[in-house]
Design a protein around this motif. Structure first.
Motif, PDB file in Angstrom:
ATOM      1  N   GLY A  81     -21.623  49.737 -24.522  1.00 45.98           N
ATOM      2  CA  GLY A  81     -20.324  50.141 -25.044  1.00 45.98           C
ATOM      3  C   GLY A  81     -19.923  51.575 -24.781  1.00 45.98           C
ATOM      4  N   GLU A  82     -20.757  52.385 -24.153  1.00 44.03           N
ATOM      5  CA  GLU A  82     -20.403  53.769 -23.888  1.00 44.03           C
ATOM      6  C   GLU A  82     -21.192  54.289 -22.685  1.00 44.03           C
ATOM      7  OE1 GLU A  82     -21.893  56.820 -26.541  1.00 44.03           O
ATOM      8  OE2 GLU A  82     -23.189  55.352 -27.527  1.00 44.03           O
ATOM      9  N   ARG A  83     -20.593  55.233 -22.003  1.00 45.12           N
ATOM     10  CA  ARG A  83     -21.267  55.881 -20.899  1.00 45.12           C
ATOM     11  C   ARG A  83     -22.107  57.033 -21.429  1.00 45.12           C
ATOM     12  NH1 ARG A  83     -18.358  58.749 -15.612  1.00 45.12           N
ATOM     13  NH2 ARG A  83     -20.282  59.475 -14.629  1.00 45.12           N
ATOM     14  N   ARG A 236     -21.536  65.971 -22.175  1.00 45.57           N
ATOM     15  CA  ARG A 236     -20.897  65.679 -23.455  1.00 45.57           C
ATOM     16  C   ARG A 236     -21.932  65.583 -24.566  1.00 45.57           C
ATOM     17  NH1 ARG A 236     -16.899  60.548 -24.441  1.00 45.57           N
ATOM     18  NH2 ARG A 236     -18.878  59.421 -24.544  1.00 45.57           N
ATOM     19  N   THR A 237     -21.544  66.065 -25.732  1.00 47.03           N
ATOM     20  CA  THR A 237     -22.352  65.932 -26.937  1.00 47.03           C
ATOM     21  C   THR A 237     -21.411  66.016 -28.127  1.00 47.03           C
ATOM     22  OG1 THR A 237     -24.343  66.723 -28.078  1.00 47.03           O
ATOM     23  CG2 THR A 237     -22.825  68.399 -27.238  1.00 47.03           C
ATOM     24  N   SER A 238     -21.942  65.850 -29.326  1.00 43.36           N
ATOM     25  CA  SER A 238     -21.099  65.924 -30.520  1.00 43.36           C
ATOM     26  C   SER A 238     -21.113  67.341 -31.083  1.00 43.36           C
ATOM     27  CB  SER A 238     -21.593  64.940 -31.583  1.00 43.36           C
ATOM     28  OG  SER A 238     -22.870  65.328 -32.062  1.00 43.36           O
ATOM     29  N   LEU A 239     -20.041  67.686 -31.772  1.00 40.82           N
ATOM     30  CA  LEU A 239     -19.958  69.011 -32.390  1.00 40.82           C
ATOM     31  C   LEU A 239     -21.026  69.178 -33.467  1.00 40.82           C
ATOM     32  CD1 LEU A 239     -18.442  71.711 -32.706  1.00 40.82           C
ATOM     33  CD2 LEU A 239     -16.975  70.571 -34.372  1.00 40.82           C
ATOM     34  N   ASP A 263     -14.210  61.092 -31.417  1.00 38.14           N
ATOM     35  CA  ASP A 263     -15.157  60.073 -30.955  1.00 38.14           C
ATOM     36  C   ASP A 263     -14.396  58.768 -30.691  1.00 38.14           C
ATOM     37  OD1 ASP A 263     -17.311  58.452 -30.445  1.00 38.14           O
ATOM     38  OD2 ASP A 263     -18.498  59.165 -32.138  1.00 38.14           O
ATOM     39  N   ASP A 264     -14.490  58.267 -29.454  1.00 37.90           N
ATOM     40  CA  ASP A 264     -13.745  57.054 -29.100  1.00 37.90           C
ATOM     41  C   ASP A 264     -14.572  55.781 -29.284  1.00 37.90           C
ATOM     42  OD1 ASP A 264     -15.546  57.461 -27.073  1.00 37.90           O
ATOM     43  OD2 ASP A 264     -14.093  57.388 -25.444  1.00 37.90           O
ATOM     44  N   ARG A 265     -15.754  55.885 -29.840  1.00 31.89           N
ATOM     45  CA  ARG A 265     -16.566  54.697 -30.084  1.00 31.89           C
ATOM     46  C   ARG A 265     -16.059  53.953 -31.329  1.00 31.89           C
ATOM     47  NH1 ARG A 265     -22.352  56.896 -30.823  1.00 31.89           N
ATOM     48  NH2 ARG A 265     -21.136  58.403 -32.046  1.00 31.89           N
ATOM     49  N   ASN A 353     -23.984  49.647 -31.867  1.00 34.93           N
ATOM     50  CA  ASN A 353     -23.453  50.185 -30.619  1.00 34.93           C
ATOM     51  C   ASN A 353     -21.938  50.049 -30.592  1.00 34.93           C
ATOM     52  OD1 ASN A 353     -26.051  50.717 -29.848  1.00 34.93           O
ATOM     53  ND2 ASN A 353     -26.141  49.191 -28.229  1.00 34.93           N
ATOM     54  N   SER A 354     -21.308  50.874 -29.787  1.00 32.43           N
ATOM     55  CA  SER A 354     -19.859  50.798 -29.650  1.00 32.43           C
ATOM     56  C   SER A 354     -19.460  49.430 -29.091  1.00 32.43           C
ATOM     57  CB  SER A 354     -19.358  51.903 -28.727  1.00 32.43           C
ATOM     58  OG  SER A 354     -17.957  51.857 -28.586  1.00 32.43           O
TER      59      SER A 354
END
Length: 387
Positions: A81-83, A236-239, A263-265, A353-354
């Motif tokens: 569901g995500e790259r 990419r990572t999260s804040l 977050d687009d998940r 998972n997304s």
């Protein structure tokens, strides 16, 4: 009146002449028959209907109960569901400014000599403004020619220019100020309060420092994620991960682009759930229990707490007939039993998972409850008929 109509009419009068108890029994049998045939209205599937046929040789899906013993296995399976993007670790840089091609320098030359080549009579200084550093890293100085000042600090570049000027004006003194160009700045593209081009004050300018200089992250973003574009590569990572781990606050280089995005998940919920909807991820890792909390749990009246299902589809490349490095089928149904301690603990450690579907199946008792309701309605109709 035809024979069929006469037959129906006789049945109608026979039922009417029956006692109330007999009629009630007939209504109950009718209602239960409807329940058995699956014709009663309901809001979700029953677990047995979803997993039926999983053991057949030609089944196109697999079923895995979520348990303590299964968690280590599924943790080795690919994410869906995500790259997946990597990230850069923090590295230290110089606290000084560094002149780069594309920067602009303003130079003032002071010379008190009476016969200076640079000054008019009575003039003590001359200004060379808006001198752009060329792609080769040089600027042009009168009577000296091209002088390379790129990759030097402003003070080091000033000393270099002053040495070059000694052959022309031995007593001259050079003053230099720089203005950063595109190669000495970064772009904050979005997700911050003041997006735009940010000048790098030194070579130890980090991602969090750039976000701070842009006014911070937009409060409306849910679980913001930081994307760093450097040349043709994207990281990419999260804040929240950056804030929790300072070692990941990577140093920026000129020309970097920083984009802060929501977050687009997401995951979906259906069935006898508290809410049927699409839910965004509100943190880096959403467990099955987190997902159940987000959807408002399961319906107390209709849901089967032993039959919470998570449906997921893997790519063909992830399939492993042995079930070690991946599922045995592309389509997978994970079952969660909320009535056992192992089921609850395991659900807390099972990552959604997304794109996953969280399906709260309906309890078979709900159909029986509907049937009883129909019986009550039938009694009401009988009372009306008798009256």
């Amino acid at each position: 009146m035809g024979p069929a109509c006469k037959w129906l009419n006789e049945i109608r009068w026979a039922v009417f002449r029956m006692g109330m108890l007999t009629k009630a029994i007939l209504c109950i049998l009718l209602s239960l028959s409807l329940a058995a045939c699956g014709n009663l209205p309901r809001g979700a599937a029953i677990q047995s209907e979803i997993v039926k046929g999983a053991e057949e040789p030609d089944a196109d899906f697999s079923v895995y109960p979520v348990s303590k013993t299964f968690l280590p296995t599924v943790s080795e399976w690919p994410h869906t569901g995500e790259r997946r993007y990597g990230w850069l670790a923090h590295s230290h840089g110089s606290n000084a400014q560094i002149i780069r091609p594309g920067d602009t320098v303003n130079i003032t030359i002071w010379d008190s000599a009476e016969n200076s080549l640079l000054m008019s009579p009575g003039q003590r200084s001359v200004e060379l403004l808006g001198m752009r550093v060329s792609e080769s890293g040089t600027i042009f100085m009168p009577y000296v020619g091209k002088v390379r000042i790129a990759n030097r600090s402003p003070d080091n570049a000033r000393q270099t220019l002053q040495r070059q000027m000694e052959s022309v004006a031995p007593g001259a003194q050079v003053q230099l100020n720089m203005a950063e160009g595109r190669t000495n700045s970064v772009d904050l593209v979005g997700g911050v309060r003041q997006p735009g081009n940010i000048k790098m004050p030194d070579q130890d300018f980090s991602v969090l420092a750039a976000i701070s200089a842009a006014g911070g992250v937009d409060d409306k973003l849910v679980n913001p994620r930081v994307r760093l574009v450097r040349g043709h590569k994207t990281y990419r990572t999260s804040l929240s991960r950056l804030l929790d781990n300072p070692k990941l606050d990577t140093r920026l280089t000129g020309g970097d682009q920083v984009i802060v995005q929501e977050d687009d998940r997401y995951f979906l919920s259906l069935g006898a759930a508290g809410e049927e909807n699409q839910f965004p991820f509100n943190r880096d890792h959403v467990s099955a229990l987190d997902a159940l909390a987000l959807i408002g749990g399961v319906n107390d009246r209709t849901a089967n707490p032993k039959g919470v299902l998570i449906l997921r589809e893997y790519p063909v490349s992830a399939v492993d007939p042995s079930g070690v490095s991946g599922p045995t089928q592309q389509r997978v149904v994970f079952t969660i039993d909320l009535t056992t301690s192992d089921g609850l603990f395991s659900a807390r450690n099972f990552h959604v998972n997304s794109g996953d579907l969280v399906l709260a199946t309906e309890s078979p008792v709900a159909s029986a409850r509907t049937a009883v309701s129909l019986v009550g309605s039938a009694f009401g109709l009988l009372n009306i008929a008798n009256n």
